[in-house]
Structures are given as C-alpha cells and as structure tokens.
Design an enzyme around this catalytic site. Structure first.
Site, PDB file in Angstrom:
ATOM      1  N   CYS A   2      22.577  20.995 -12.778  1.00 61.69           N
ATOM      2  CA  CYS A   2      23.164  21.393 -14.053  1.00 61.69           C
ATOM      3  C   CYS A   2      22.890  22.867 -14.335  1.00 61.69           C
ATOM      4  O   CYS A   2      21.961  23.453 -13.783  1.00 61.69           O
ATOM      5  CB  CYS A   2      22.556  20.566 -15.173  1.00 61.69           C
ATOM      6  SG  CYS A   2      22.663  18.803 -14.865  1.00 61.69           S
ATOM      7  N   ARG A  29      27.021  25.273 -10.656  1.00 57.91           N
ATOM      8  CA  ARG A  29      25.835  24.408 -10.667  1.00 57.91           C
ATOM      9  C   ARG A  29      26.159  22.978 -11.092  1.00 57.91           C
ATOM     10  O   ARG A  29      25.311  22.087 -10.967  1.00 57.91           O
ATOM     11  CB  ARG A  29      24.786  24.973 -11.632  1.00 57.91           C
ATOM     12  CG  ARG A  29      24.253  26.315 -11.217  1.00 57.91           C
ATOM     13  CD  ARG A  29      23.216  26.775 -12.207  1.00 57.91           C
ATOM     14  NE  ARG A  29      22.061  25.885 -12.202  1.00 57.91           N
ATOM     15  CZ  ARG A  29      21.008  26.031 -11.432  1.00 57.91           C
ATOM     16  NH1 ARG A  29      20.959  27.041 -10.597  1.00 57.91           N
ATOM     17  NH2 ARG A  29      20.002  25.192 -11.491  1.00 57.91           N
ATOM     18  N   TRP A  76      26.001  18.168 -13.820  1.00 57.39           N
ATOM     19  CA  TRP A  76      26.229  17.490 -12.543  1.00 57.39           C
ATOM     20  C   TRP A  76      25.411  16.215 -12.675  1.00 57.39           C
ATOM     21  O   TRP A  76      24.188  16.258 -12.599  1.00 57.39           O
ATOM     22  CB  TRP A  76      25.727  18.367 -11.406  1.00 57.39           C
ATOM     23  CG  TRP A  76      26.063  17.886 -10.037  1.00 57.39           C
ATOM     24  CD1 TRP A  76      27.258  18.032  -9.388  1.00 57.39           C
ATOM     25  CD2 TRP A  76      25.188  17.234  -9.116  1.00 57.39           C
ATOM     26  NE1 TRP A  76      27.170  17.495  -8.128  1.00 57.39           N
ATOM     27  CE2 TRP A  76      25.914  17.003  -7.934  1.00 57.39           C
ATOM     28  CE3 TRP A  76      23.855  16.815  -9.174  1.00 57.39           C
ATOM     29  CZ2 TRP A  76      25.361  16.369  -6.820  1.00 57.39           C
ATOM     30  CZ3 TRP A  76      23.303  16.192  -8.069  1.00 57.39           C
ATOM     31  CH2 TRP A  76      24.059  15.974  -6.908  1.00 57.39           C
ATOM     32  N   ASN A 102      18.080  20.344 -17.350  1.00 61.68           N
ATOM     33  CA  ASN A 102      18.396  20.292 -15.917  1.00 61.68           C
ATOM     34  C   ASN A 102      17.202  19.657 -15.222  1.00 61.68           C
ATOM     35  O   ASN A 102      16.063  19.973 -15.553  1.00 61.68           O
ATOM     36  CB  ASN A 102      18.626  21.723 -15.399  1.00 61.68           C
ATOM     37  CG  ASN A 102      18.783  21.781 -13.896  1.00 61.68           C
ATOM     38  OD1 ASN A 102      19.281  20.840 -13.290  1.00 61.68           O
ATOM     39  ND2 ASN A 102      18.352  22.871 -13.298  1.00 61.68           N
ATOM     40  N   GLY A 103      17.468  18.749 -14.263  1.00 60.94           N
ATOM     41  CA  GLY A 103      16.362  18.124 -13.543  1.00 60.94           C
ATOM     42  C   GLY A 103      16.223  16.665 -13.921  1.00 60.94           C
ATOM     43  O   GLY A 103      17.178  16.051 -14.410  1.00 60.94           O
ATOM     44  N   GLU A 480      27.597  23.859  11.393  1.00 60.65           N
ATOM     45  CA  GLU A 480      27.988  24.545  10.162  1.00 60.65           C
ATOM     46  C   GLU A 480      29.509  24.481   9.970  1.00 60.65           C
ATOM     47  O   GLU A 480      30.000  24.287   8.852  1.00 60.65           O
ATOM     48  CB  GLU A 480      27.480  25.998  10.210  1.00 60.65           C
ATOM     49  CG  GLU A 480      27.881  26.881   9.038  1.00 60.65           C
ATOM     50  CD  GLU A 480      27.400  26.386   7.677  1.00 60.65           C
ATOM     51  OE1 GLU A 480      26.588  25.451   7.602  1.00 60.65           O
ATOM     52  OE2 GLU A 480      27.883  26.927   6.671  1.00 60.65           O
ATOM     53  N   LYS A 484      31.143  22.788   6.653  1.00 53.98           N
ATOM     54  CA  LYS A 484      32.066  23.494   5.760  1.00 53.98           C
ATOM     55  C   LYS A 484      33.378  22.734   5.671  1.00 53.98           C
ATOM     56  O   LYS A 484      33.952  22.579   4.609  1.00 53.98           O
ATOM     57  CB  LYS A 484      32.289  24.895   6.332  1.00 53.98           C
ATOM     58  CG  LYS A 484      32.427  25.997   5.379  1.00 53.98           C
ATOM     59  CD  LYS A 484      31.152  26.559   4.786  1.00 53.98           C
ATOM     60  CE  LYS A 484      30.015  25.624   4.602  1.00 53.98           C
ATOM     61  NZ  LYS A 484      28.792  26.200   4.154  1.00 53.98           N
ATOM     62  N   GLU A 487      32.984  19.526   3.608  1.00 52.34           N
ATOM     63  CA  GLU A 487      32.601  19.863   2.244  1.00 52.34           C
ATOM     64  C   GLU A 487      33.804  20.257   1.384  1.00 52.34           C
ATOM     65  O   GLU A 487      33.914  19.823   0.238  1.00 52.34           O
ATOM     66  CB  GLU A 487      31.660  21.067   2.375  1.00 52.34           C
ATOM     67  CG  GLU A 487      30.720  21.306   1.280  1.00 52.34           C
ATOM     68  CD  GLU A 487      29.799  22.488   1.582  1.00 52.34           C
ATOM     69  OE1 GLU A 487      29.915  23.155   2.641  1.00 52.34           O
ATOM     70  OE2 GLU A 487      28.953  22.746   0.733  1.00 52.34           O
ATOM     71  N   HIS A 503      27.527  11.243  25.438  1.00 49.52           N
ATOM     72  CA  HIS A 503      26.532  10.201  25.175  1.00 49.52           C
ATOM     73  C   HIS A 503      26.947   9.322  23.992  1.00 49.52           C
ATOM     74  O   HIS A 503      26.097   8.610  23.431  1.00 49.52           O
ATOM     75  CB  HIS A 503      25.161  10.842  24.941  1.00 49.52           C
ATOM     76  CG  HIS A 503      24.688  11.637  26.116  1.00 49.52           C
ATOM     77  ND1 HIS A 503      24.275  11.028  27.288  1.00 49.52           N
ATOM     78  CD2 HIS A 503      24.627  12.966  26.339  1.00 49.52           C
ATOM     79  CE1 HIS A 503      23.945  11.973  28.167  1.00 49.52           C
ATOM     80  NE2 HIS A 503      24.157  13.156  27.621  1.00 49.52           N
ATOM     81  N   LYS A 601      25.696  23.598  -6.375  1.00 47.77           N
ATOM     82  CA  LYS A 601      25.160  24.650  -5.511  1.00 47.77           C
ATOM     83  C   LYS A 601      23.654  24.551  -5.309  1.00 47.77           C
ATOM     84  O   LYS A 601      23.163  24.696  -4.207  1.00 47.77           O
ATOM     85  CB  LYS A 601      25.512  26.010  -6.089  1.00 47.77           C
ATOM     86  CG  LYS A 601      25.072  27.150  -5.193  1.00 47.77           C
ATOM     87  CD  LYS A 601      26.194  28.083  -4.897  1.00 47.77           C
ATOM     88  CE  LYS A 601      25.856  29.044  -3.790  1.00 47.77           C
ATOM     89  NZ  LYS A 601      26.361  28.610  -2.493  1.00 47.77           N
TER      90      LYS A 601
END
Ligand code: F6R
Length: 606
Positions: A2, A29, A76, A102-103, A480, A484, A487, A503, A601
């Site tokens: 948040c 955020r 969030w 937040n948290g 990566e 991306k 995401e 494999h 983020k």
C-alpha cells in the site's frame, strides 16, 4: 504494497489535490482501492472507493472535503477484499480519528475481540480498523492525540507504517515499524509518505524515519520521538532524484520510459567507479575492504534474484565461493554462515520483507551484511553493515527494468572488488569486463535505437506458452525474460537453464510454444544444440545474440541482434530486447502495463 501519503499545510493548493497528486505518484505500490481523509471540528471527512485513483477523484468531485491537513492511501489488499468498506482511511465509531496503514498488524484479531467486547463496532474486514478504535478509546479517557497515538502504536505487533488525522488538529501523526515511511520537509508545508516520489514535486528534503519512530507533523515542524519516547534527531537528507524522474515524459507507460532510461542509469552506476588505471573504485569500499571474506551468500527476490544469479556467474568464475538464495526461503531456513561470510541483499527498493528478514537472520548469526540497493535511506541501506547504491533513479513501473541493468553493472564492479580482495589477484579478464561496462551505456542506446520487435510481438502474442532458455549469464536473463513476460502480458511463460530442457520441459514444446534462446557469446555451441532440440519439435525459435553470431542467425527463425561485446554486458543487452518483446505483447493485448494485476512494487510483507 500500500501507499501512504499525507500533507500538513497544502499552501495555495487544495488539500485534496495535493493528496491525489501524492497518491498518483504512489499508485505503483497498490491500486485496488484508494481514499483520503481530512479532519474538521466535528469529526473527520473520509472519501474512499474501490478501484484506482481516478475512481477516487470522481468520487471527490461530488464531495466537500477540505482542510489544511489530510491523509491518503492507495491499497493493495491483504486483509479483506478490495471494496469501498475495506478501503482506507478507517475510522472509529464516532468518526473522530482516521487512519491509513501499510503492512500487517499481526495481533489484530486479539485487539478486535477486546474492542468488540467493549462495545466498538467494525465496518471493515481489515486489520487496520483496530487502530482508530484504540486511539478513540484513549482520547475518550482524556489522553492527548499524541499520547493516544503513541499508546496505540505500542500495542501493535507486526510490520507496519500508519498515519492518522484527528478532528480539531492541524497535524498528521505517523509511525513506522518494519514498513517504510518518510517525512518530506518543504518551506511552508510538510509531507509523510511511504516513498519519496509521492512528494518529490514539492520537496527533495527528506527525513527517513527509523523503526519505532513516531512523528507529529505540522506545516512548519516535525517532531520525531524514538521507540523509547525520547525526542530523536533525524537528519534531513536531500535526495538527488529529480521530479521529472518520476514522470512519464511523453512515453505511453513508465515501463517504456524506464526501458529507455537504461543507458543513463547504467552510466550513473558505472560513473567514477572505474579508475584510469583499470581498477575498481567503489565508493566506501577501497581495495582490501573484503580481505577477510571467505565466501559470499546473496539473498534477493524476483528480478533482483536474477541479477544476483548473474553476479554469481562472475564470482564463481573468479574463484569466490558464492551461493544465491531466494530470500523467501532463506528467511525461513537460513544457510549456515561462517565467521567470514558476507551476506549481500540485492533489493531495488531496500524494503522487500523477505530480503530484510534474510539479512536480519544472517546478521543474527554473526554474518557481515551488505545491501545493494537503489534507495538511499531505505531499511536495507540503514540496517546492513554497509550499503552500495545502484543509482538507477526512481522506478515507478511495477515491472523492474532499468534497475536490473543497474544492479548487474553495480554487482559486476562489486564482484571485481570482491574477487581481488578474496583471492588476492587481479584476473586477466578484468580489463575486458571493465571496458565492456564502460561501453554498455552506448551499446544499450544502440539496442534501443535499432530495436524493431513489434512484428515479432504481433506474431507471438497468443500462444500456448513462451519459453526462455540460456546458460551462463544468459540463464538468469532467460529467467528474467520469462518473469517480465508473464508479469505484464498475463500469458504463460517459463525460463529454463538451456541444459535442463531435455530433463522434462521439452515435453511441453510444440509448434505453438515459441522459444526465446539467449546467447551471451560463451557456451553458445551448447545452447545451439538445445535450439536444435526444440526446433526439431516444430517450436519457432527466437535467437537473441551478438549481431555477428552467424551460427545463431542460421539456426533460428527470428533474430534479435545486440552489439558484439563481452558476455557480462551481452546478457544485459539481450535482456533489453526481451523487455521490449514483453512490453509490446502486453501493449497489443491491452494489459495494464505499469500496474499489472495482483502485483505491487514494494512487497513489504513476507
Ligand atoms: C519484477 C519485480 C519484482 C521485484 C521483487 C524484489 O519485475 O519487480 O520481482 O524484483 O519484488 O523487489 P526489490 O528489488 O525491491 O527487493
């Protein structure tokens, strides 16, 4: 997570406009609901809505919210679905107190039971709502707002940042314990926020609060007290980020802007850190700084974890024993550390809970800790024994782009310093690595100037799956690239070590699963064998390699070229091509590129 924003003394501007501006700058955020509150004389005014900041702004058009202080929040969700009722700010039964948070408040259910038993009623499913009720009880018992806030904060367990306004007071109260919170110091106004970009257009003078701090902020003053209630002097730092760094600057998305900022970001990461004599001059880490280090452990999450894997390659090649751990795992099962183990936390934000917990676990076991981070004043920077900054500037898009390049450049320099200090010798290859780093900004510009991935994006926008393979430094780039892609496009993508394909993952390869093969210039022949394996199953292959790699050009269906350079730099360049592919596929699919669904983020909960 948040985003909290608050202002005391909006000057000539409307308090709501300042709060909305602060929230828009923090939307990365969290973006599933948002709200603001201002205090009046007969209670607090609150407007909050499910949805983004635009939904809140429309609701505010029809509301009479005014005042000279206010708090705002973009959420969030963790406790409770993203609804109007669960949006912050939250209030007490009499609407005297409004709180944003937040948290996570871990003991909220015990506190809630207590409050219910004493006759309080709750209107949300959040852990946050216990805070205004607790404050209101203390106020009713005769405590001042400052006392009521401090007493309440003392009862909270968990990792949190909170900010509060109370009716009849032109002040914002705020506290942090484990979640970021900063105070912005303007000429005639002050701010409180989760992150500096919230108020960067108003001031670059910042106080980084510490865990346990409680602050009372008015237009012309801020008073910080520490966990013991003693007045604490906290320095005012001037950050060297510019307001335009946090703006879109004509690009359709922050992500695209930040992809294009990579030449400048890497330039800053490298600038002044390579000496004329071909040595490494890392600010704060003169030769010998790591002379007593035996081995290195690196902890990180997501993109930062991929940058850490990249750095491991170089350290391993240089003979420095190095392990890389996903911080979420290390935090619960820390690896044994010796007396001379260096534990490096790679974290753009410096606030990722898993990484902070891992660093703490390592410190508790006696390890020396080093934060490699983008944010001066972040928790990682302040709590580790040492900090090394990647100097990327603010990154607003949720998907990390320029910070990966800056992390790799900075970690490469760190690896050279470590290798020299730990092994006592300078490898012959160093000169070539440093030359490639010095050239990297112009090579990045070259990739950006010549990139033309849109047709390829159109071709591969709707497939069963998208696979990314590589070995050596190209392996973390493959991971990566896949991260991306999933995401921001929401399409299925996986990254593999090229040698792992046969494999198991090869079973998934069909003509409808494009494979992006990344080549760094080292071990390319082996990766070409893997290309054969997928091509013979009909998969279309996209090669990302040096423009001079005729072997690769001949073996693949599509080719994304990068300038010919040292492998350490080649991976960073290849990654830019993959960033652009993901961006354009997501754009074609109409995805929310800067704010992908379900993601935020700075992940400040474990
Ligand atoms: C991916 C992304 C995340 C972060 C991860 C770690 O694009 O942004 O995977 O890399 O959450 O964040 P930091 O580096 O701030 O610790």
């Amino acid at each position: 997570m948040c985003g909290i924003t608050a202002v005391a003394g909006p000057g000539d501007e409307d308090v709501v406009d300042v709060l909305l501006g602060g929230l828009r700058n923090l939307e990365y955020r969290g973006y599933d609901s948002a709200g603001v509150a201002t205090p009046g004389d007969g209670g607090v005014s609150v407007v909050k809505r499910e949805g983004g900041i635009d939904d809140l702004a429309s609701a505010l058009d029809a509301a009479a919210v005014a005042g000279s202080v206010g708090v705002g929040h973009t959420r969030w969700s963790t406790h409770g679905a993203p609804t109007d009722a669960n949006a912050h700010p939250h209030t007490d039964c009499d609407d005297r107190v409004a709180v944003v948070h937040n948290g996570i408040i871990e003991n909220y259910s015990t506190l809630r039971e207590e409050l219910l038993a004493r006759g309080h009623s709750f209107t949300s499913d959040t852990d946050t709502e216990v805070v205004p009720h607790l404050v209101a009880e203390r106020l009713a018992a005769g405590a001042s707002a400052a006392e009521a806030f401090r007493d309440t904060v003392a009862r909270l367990d968990g990792r949190y940042a909170v900010a509060m306004v109370v009716d009849g007071e032109d002040a914002v109260y705020a506290a942090r314990d484990g979640s970021p919170l900063v105070v912005g110091v303007g000429d005639d106004r002050r701010f409180v926020a989760s992150d500096v970009p919230s108020f960067l257009e108003h001031t670059a003078d910042v106080v980084f609060l510490e865990d346990g701090d409680v602050v009372r902020v008015t237009a012309d003053d801020h008073v910080v007290t520490d966990a013991d209630g003693r007045r604490a002097d906290r320095d005012v730092n001037t950050v060297d980020w510019q307001p335009e760094d946090a703006e879109r600057d004509g690009f359709d998305h922050y992500m695209l802007k930040e992809i294009h900022e990579q030449p400048a970001a890497v330039e800053r990461a490298v600038n002044g850190r390579i000496t004329a004599a071909g040595g490494v001059d890392l600010d704060g880490f003169p030769p010998g700084s790591f002379g007593d280090v035996d081995d290195v452990q690196i902890v990180a999450c997501g993109t930062s974890y991929h940058a850490a894997l990249y750095a491991r390659q170089l350290l391993a090649e240089r003979g420095v024993p190095t392990q890389v751990f996903s911080a979420g795992e290390y935090a619960t099962t820390p690896a044994p550390v010796g007396d001379d183990t260096l534990v490096v936390g790679v974290t753009q934000s410096g606030e990722t809970a898993d990484t902070l917990a891992s660093l703490q676990a390592a410190a508790d076991r006696g390890a020396r800790t080093l934060a490699v981070t983008n944010v001066v004043g972040s928790t990682a920077a302040r709590t580790c024994d040492d900090a090394l900054f990647i100097r990327a500037g603010p990154e607003i898009g949720v998907a990390a782009t320029k910070t990966f390049s800056s992390q790799v450049a900075t970690l490469t320099l760190l690896a050279e310093r470590l290798a020299e200090d730990v092994t006592g010798s300078v490898p012959e290859e160093r000169a070539a690595v440093l030359r490639a780093l010095e050239r990297l900004p112009s090579d990045l510009q070259d990739v950006l100037d010549r990139a033309a991935v849109e047709p390829l994006a159109a071709q591969f926008r709707d497939r069963d799956g998208h696979f990314f393979i590589g070995r050596g430094v190209a392996y973390p780039v493959a991971l990566e690239g896949a991260l991306k892609f999933k995401e921001i496009t929401y399409e299925h993508a996986e990254g593999f070590a090229a040698g792992e394909l046969k494999h198991g993952p090869l079973a998934l390869v069909t003509p409808d699963t494009p494979v992006f093969a990344v080549f760094s210039g080292r071990h390319d022949d082996k990766t070409l064998n893997n290309v054969e394996e997928v091509a013979s199953r009909g998969a279309p292959v996209v090669g990302v390699a040096s423009e001079e790699s005729t072997d690769v050009v001949d073996a693949v269906d599509e080719f994304l070229p990068i300038p010919d350079t040292h492998p350490v730099a080649a991976g960073v360049l290849a990654n830019v091509q993959l960033q652009l592919v993901s961006y354009h596929v997501a754009d074609l699919l109409g995805r929310s590129i800067d704010k992908p669904r379900n993601l935020a983020k700075s992940v400040t909960v474990e």
